[in-house]
Design a protein around this motif. Structure first.
Motif, PDB file in Angstrom:
ATOM      1  N   ASP A 190      49.154 105.940 -45.696  1.00  0.00           N
ATOM      2  CA  ASP A 190      47.911 105.877 -44.937  1.00  0.00           C
ATOM      3  C   ASP A 190      47.628 104.573 -44.360  1.00  0.00           C
ATOM      4  O   ASP A 190      47.017 103.704 -44.631  1.00  0.00           O
ATOM      5  CB  ASP A 190      46.909 105.882 -46.053  1.00  0.00           C
ATOM      6  CG  ASP A 190      45.463 105.768 -45.561  1.00  0.00           C
ATOM      7  OD1 ASP A 190      45.364 106.394 -44.461  1.00  0.00           O
ATOM      8  OD2 ASP A 190      44.570 105.863 -46.307  1.00  0.00           O
ATOM      9  N   VAL A 191      48.695 104.236 -43.443  1.00  0.00           N
ATOM     10  CA  VAL A 191      48.986 102.907 -42.776  1.00  0.00           C
ATOM     11  C   VAL A 191      47.695 102.993 -41.485  1.00  0.00           C
ATOM     12  O   VAL A 191      47.635 104.198 -40.744  1.00  0.00           O
ATOM     13  CB  VAL A 191      50.321 102.581 -42.058  1.00  0.00           C
ATOM     14  CG1 VAL A 191      50.199 101.413 -41.062  1.00  0.00           C
ATOM     15  CG2 VAL A 191      51.019 102.403 -43.165  1.00  0.00           C
ATOM     16  N   SER A 192      46.819 102.030 -41.397  1.00  0.00           N
ATOM     17  CA  SER A 192      45.906 101.988 -40.551  1.00  0.00           C
ATOM     18  C   SER A 192      46.230 101.200 -39.169  1.00  0.00           C
ATOM     19  O   SER A 192      45.615 101.603 -38.217  1.00  0.00           O
ATOM     20  CB  SER A 192      44.701 101.363 -40.990  1.00  0.00           C
ATOM     21  OG  SER A 192      44.876 100.041 -41.653  1.00  0.00           O
ATOM     22  N   LEU A 193      46.855 100.124 -39.391  1.00  0.00           N
ATOM     23  CA  LEU A 193      47.509  99.312 -38.117  1.00  0.00           C
ATOM     24  C   LEU A 193      48.878  98.904 -38.357  1.00  0.00           C
ATOM     25  O   LEU A 193      49.325  98.385 -39.434  1.00  0.00           O
ATOM     26  CB  LEU A 193      46.430  97.933 -38.235  1.00  0.00           C
ATOM     27  CG  LEU A 193      46.860  96.796 -37.159  1.00  0.00           C
ATOM     28  CD1 LEU A 193      47.010  97.284 -35.746  1.00  0.00           C
ATOM     29  CD2 LEU A 193      45.716  95.651 -37.381  1.00  0.00           C
ATOM     30  N   ILE A 194      49.536  98.975 -37.305  1.00  0.00           N
ATOM     31  CA  ILE A 194      50.965  98.410 -37.233  1.00  0.00           C
ATOM     32  C   ILE A 194      51.098  97.435 -36.194  1.00  0.00           C
ATOM     33  O   ILE A 194      50.793  97.495 -35.202  1.00  0.00           O
ATOM     34  CB  ILE A 194      51.877  99.667 -36.901  1.00  0.00           C
ATOM     35  CG1 ILE A 194      51.906 100.737 -38.096  1.00  0.00           C
ATOM     36  CG2 ILE A 194      53.251  99.279 -36.564  1.00  0.00           C
ATOM     37  CD1 ILE A 194      52.474 102.032 -37.485  1.00  0.00           C
ATOM     38  N   ILE A 195      51.582  96.355 -36.873  1.00  0.00           N
ATOM     39  CA  ILE A 195      51.971  95.137 -35.949  1.00  0.00           C
ATOM     40  C   ILE A 195      53.371  94.960 -36.103  1.00  0.00           C
ATOM     41  O   ILE A 195      53.854  94.900 -37.085  1.00  0.00           O
ATOM     42  CB  ILE A 195      51.256  93.773 -36.441  1.00  0.00           C
ATOM     43  CG1 ILE A 195      49.677  94.184 -36.636  1.00  0.00           C
ATOM     44  CG2 ILE A 195      51.266  92.618 -35.738  1.00  0.00           C
ATOM     45  CD1 ILE A 195      48.965  92.873 -37.664  1.00  0.00           C
ATOM     46  N   ARG A 196      54.036  94.979 -35.083  1.00  0.00           N
ATOM     47  CA  ARG A 196      55.480  94.922 -34.898  1.00  0.00           C
ATOM     48  C   ARG A 196      55.927  94.369 -33.372  1.00  0.00           C
ATOM     49  O   ARG A 196      55.098  94.257 -32.630  1.00  0.00           O
ATOM     50  CB  ARG A 196      56.179  96.059 -35.213  1.00  0.00           C
ATOM     51  CG  ARG A 196      55.721  97.244 -34.462  1.00  0.00           C
ATOM     52  CD  ARG A 196      56.575  98.453 -34.988  1.00  0.00           C
ATOM     53  NE  ARG A 196      55.987  99.910 -33.953  1.00  0.00           N
ATOM     54  CZ  ARG A 196      56.290 100.781 -34.429  1.00  0.00           C
ATOM     55  NH1 ARG A 196      56.831 101.222 -35.544  1.00  0.00           N
ATOM     56  NH2 ARG A 196      56.047 102.029 -33.608  1.00  0.00           N
ATOM     57  N   GLY A 197      57.258  94.194 -33.321  1.00  0.00           N
ATOM     58  CA  GLY A 197      57.418  93.709 -32.156  1.00  0.00           C
ATOM     59  C   GLY A 197      57.576  94.338 -30.853  1.00  0.00           C
ATOM     60  O   GLY A 197      57.636  95.951 -31.379  1.00  0.00           O
ATOM     61  N   GLU A 198      57.587  94.153 -29.807  1.00  0.00           N
ATOM     62  CA  GLU A 198      57.452  94.975 -28.739  1.00  0.00           C
ATOM     63  C   GLU A 198      58.576  95.487 -28.424  1.00  0.00           C
ATOM     64  O   GLU A 198      58.866  96.556 -27.781  1.00  0.00           O
ATOM     65  CB  GLU A 198      56.736  94.266 -27.579  1.00  0.00           C
ATOM     66  CG  GLU A 198      57.937  93.290 -26.579  1.00  0.00           C
ATOM     67  CD  GLU A 198      57.279  92.628 -25.348  1.00  0.00           C
ATOM     68  OE1 GLU A 198      55.996  92.637 -25.405  1.00  0.00           O
ATOM     69  OE2 GLU A 198      57.917  91.902 -24.876  1.00  0.00           O
ATOM     70  N   ASP A 199      60.028  95.245 -29.034  1.00  0.00           N
ATOM     71  CA  ASP A 199      61.034  96.119 -28.724  1.00  0.00           C
ATOM     72  C   ASP A 199      60.799  97.425 -29.523  1.00  0.00           C
ATOM     73  O   ASP A 199      61.647  98.372 -29.228  1.00  0.00           O
ATOM     74  CB  ASP A 199      62.234  95.255 -29.316  1.00  0.00           C
ATOM     75  CG  ASP A 199      61.932  94.756 -30.904  1.00  0.00           C
ATOM     76  OD1 ASP A 199      60.737  94.574 -31.054  1.00  0.00           O
ATOM     77  OD2 ASP A 199      62.886  94.716 -31.761  1.00  0.00           O
ATOM     78  N   HIS A 200      59.720  97.633 -30.278  1.00  0.00           N
ATOM     79  CA  HIS A 200      59.675  98.876 -30.780  1.00  0.00           C
ATOM     80  C   HIS A 200      58.443 100.123 -29.801  1.00  0.00           C
ATOM     81  O   HIS A 200      58.219 100.909 -30.229  1.00  0.00           O
ATOM     82  CB  HIS A 200      59.043  98.963 -32.084  1.00  0.00           C
ATOM     83  CG  HIS A 200      60.143  98.578 -33.190  1.00  0.00           C
ATOM     84  ND1 HIS A 200      61.006  99.406 -33.473  1.00  0.00           N
ATOM     85  CD2 HIS A 200      60.216  97.330 -33.933  1.00  0.00           C
ATOM     86  CE1 HIS A 200      61.629  99.007 -34.501  1.00  0.00           C
ATOM     87  NE2 HIS A 200      61.236  97.588 -34.523  1.00  0.00           N
ATOM     88  N   LEU A 201      58.074  99.282 -28.693  1.00  0.00           N
ATOM     89  CA  LEU A 201      56.984  99.823 -28.144  1.00  0.00           C
ATOM     90  C   LEU A 201      57.442 101.343 -27.580  1.00  0.00           C
ATOM     91  O   LEU A 201      56.697 102.237 -27.566  1.00  0.00           O
ATOM     92  CB  LEU A 201      56.700  99.081 -26.915  1.00  0.00           C
ATOM     93  CG  LEU A 201      55.705  99.413 -25.864  1.00  0.00           C
ATOM     94  CD1 LEU A 201      54.450  99.269 -26.959  1.00  0.00           C
ATOM     95  CD2 LEU A 201      55.539  98.652 -24.819  1.00  0.00           C
ATOM     96  N   SER A 202      58.697 101.707 -27.142  1.00  0.00           N
ATOM     97  CA  SER A 202      59.147 103.067 -26.746  1.00  0.00           C
ATOM     98  C   SER A 202      59.261 104.088 -27.962  1.00  0.00           C
ATOM     99  O   SER A 202      59.358 104.973 -27.787  1.00  0.00           O
ATOM    100  CB  SER A 202      60.505 102.864 -25.943  1.00  0.00           C
ATOM    101  OG  SER A 202      61.459 102.345 -26.764  1.00  0.00           O
ATOM    102  N   ASN A 203      59.338 103.224 -29.137  1.00  0.00           N
ATOM    103  CA  ASN A 203      59.289 104.314 -30.398  1.00  0.00           C
ATOM    104  C   ASN A 203      58.149 104.676 -30.883  1.00  0.00           C
ATOM    105  O   ASN A 203      57.823 105.989 -31.331  1.00  0.00           O
ATOM    106  CB  ASN A 203      59.647 103.436 -31.626  1.00  0.00           C
ATOM    107  CG  ASN A 203      61.332 103.085 -31.641  1.00  0.00           C
ATOM    108  OD1 ASN A 203      62.099 104.049 -31.153  1.00  0.00           O
ATOM    109  ND2 ASN A 203      61.632 102.024 -31.945  1.00  0.00           N
ATOM    110  N   THR A 204      56.935 103.958 -30.415  1.00  0.00           N
ATOM    111  CA  THR A 204      55.658 104.457 -30.765  1.00  0.00           C
ATOM    112  C   THR A 204      55.368 105.725 -30.307  1.00  0.00           C
ATOM    113  O   THR A 204      54.789 106.737 -31.058  1.00  0.00           O
ATOM    114  CB  THR A 204      54.804 103.315 -30.340  1.00  0.00           C
ATOM    115  OG1 THR A 204      54.912 102.157 -30.902  1.00  0.00           O
ATOM    116  CG2 THR A 204      53.332 103.702 -30.710  1.00  0.00           C
TER     117      THR A 204
END
Ligand code: GLU
Length: 432
Positions: A190-204
């Motif tokens: 039940d994650v509501s907000l994901i903060i992570r590095g922009e290297d993951h942008l294309s995974n989103t």
């Protein structure tokens, strides 16, 4: 629920620590739970012991979490969801061999067209697949429409179906891929907000697509952080020593200072020196710069000095390997010429070790040695100095140089008048 999801595949990178800090702060602000998920499903890349190291680092930084999960514990869920997608014809068994796929990739490269899966196995039914005695991977079918989401920093993002592509969710040995495991776990917890590095942008978009096909309707918010650049303006890689949190700690940077620096980097903050707890009051992801920030070791050194100055004397003494708070006080006098614990340590050690006296001062040292001990009951340095000068008949360089050498073991350093009030308390250990 917020989460920090490190992979135990190497030394913790400062970029990852920054992600952990931000997630922790925002979880506190929103009063939501905070999960640490060790993403250990990529067994070829896991390094033994790195999980423990990550947890120890979080502890050193006072980053507390409500739950700890090893992703491999959820593998049965990942597999079951993959089979569900297969059953619902939202995924398919793919029998393409590595060689075939490699060929297609090469072809795409030659024609300068981004590689996409050919779609060759898309129509294979489960019945047909189960009759084949060949290994297969499970691929999710690419989306029918654009995948859109809002990023707190980058704004509206949109990805075309082709960019998402029909990608592998389960490997031939039934292990989930990163995107699949990650997407399922964020849903399960039940994650509501994901903060992570922009290297993951294309995974989103891939991760959103997975959850959409599973019928999960809750929107997850995203914030992709700009990467940290090294001093040359390139992405800070493992080759940059300062990118490793472990290295920074070994170099004698305080966790409080590193955290302060990472929160300050590319951010608008109401002040420059603060604690993570203070930052909970005002931190706002929206104040972060959209541009990558450059790592500046000198700035970190400055911040480290500031945090050493405000550190409790007794704690500072302990960090330097001593028990007496006076040693903490003493160390702070050296702060203008030493920025880290590692640089402070030898300064203090020299004070308490046998002094090496250059032969030109041997005579004066012999005279002063006894006098220092005799008069160290005098509290005021000026009086002490006056008595010593009077009794020894020494003055100028012939007085101050040997006095400094006897007291500190070093030819240069802070004003003796500042050091003396503390050193006199240890005079028998200092003057030997
Ligand atoms: N395990 C990923 C990494 O360490 C992070 C995944 C995520 O935050 O979604 O880069």
């Amino acid at each position: 629920m917020l989460r920090f999801a490190p992979s135990p595949t190497g030394d913790m990178h400062i970029g990852n620590l920054r992600v952990a800090i931000f997630n922790y702060i925002v979880a506190k602000q929103k009063q939501e739970r905070f999960l640490v998920r060790i993403e250990d499903t990529d067994i070829e890349r896991n390094i033994d012991g790195k999980d423990k190291e990550i947890l120890e680092i979080l502890k050193k930084f006072d980053i507390e979490y409500d739950e700890l999960l090893y992703q491999s514990k959820n593998i049965t869920f990942h597999q079951n969801f993959a089979y569900k997608l297969l059953q619902d014809k939202k995924a398919f068994a793919c029998f393409c061999t590595k060689e075939e796929l490699e060929k297609e990739r090469e072809k795409a490269k030659k024609t300068k067209i981004a590689y996409r899966y050919s779609g060759k196995c898309e129509e294979i039914t489960i019945e047909e697949a189960s009759k084949k005695a060949e290994p297969f991977v499970v691929r999710i079918k690419k989306p029918q429409k654009r995948i859109e989401f809002n990023d707190i920093l980058k704004g509206k993002m949109a990805f075309e179906p082709n960019e998402v592509d029909s990608f592998v969710i389960l490997r031939a040995d039934e292990r989930p891929t990163y995107n699949f495991a990650c997407s399922i776990d964020d849903m399960l917890h039940d994650v509501s907000l994901i903060i992570r590095g922009e290297d993951h942008l294309s995974n989103t978009p891939k991760q959103i697509h997975i959850r959409e096909l599973l019928g999960y309707t809750k929107d997850i918010d995203y914030c992709h952080l700009p990467i940290i650049l090294n001093e040359e303006g390139k992405k800070m890689s493992k080759r940059d020593k300062a990118s490793s949190v472990k290295w920074l700690l070994e170099e004698g940077f305080l966790p409080q200072a590193i955290a302060n620096y990472l929160i300050l980097l590319g951010n608008k903050t109401p002040k420059e020196i603060f604690t993570m707890q203070e930052a909970i009051d005002w931190f706002d992801l929206k104040n972060l710069s959209k541009n990558s920030a450059k790592f500046d070791l000198d700035k970190l050194r400055f911040i480290n000095r500031a945090h050493i100055k405000i550190l409790d004397d007794k704690i500072l003494a302990k960090l330097l390997g001593y028990d007496d708070e006076n040693i903490g006080k003493l160390a702070k006098i050296y702060i203008e010429e030493a920025s880290t614990l590692k640089e402070l340590k030898p300064k203090i050690e020299k004070i308490f070790s046998k002094k090496e006296i250059p032969s030109e001062y041997e005579k004066e040292v012999e005279v002063l040695k006894k006098l220092i001990k005799d008069y160290s009951n005098i509290k005021k340095f000026d009086e002490f100095k006056k008595m010593l000068m009077q009794e020894s008949g020494l003055k100028g360089k012939k007085f101050f140089k040997p006095l400094r050498l006897l007291l500190t073991g070093q030819e240069h350093g802070p004003e003796i008048s500042l050091l003396y009030p503390i050193l006199r308390k240890f005079i028998n250990e200092v003057v030997r």
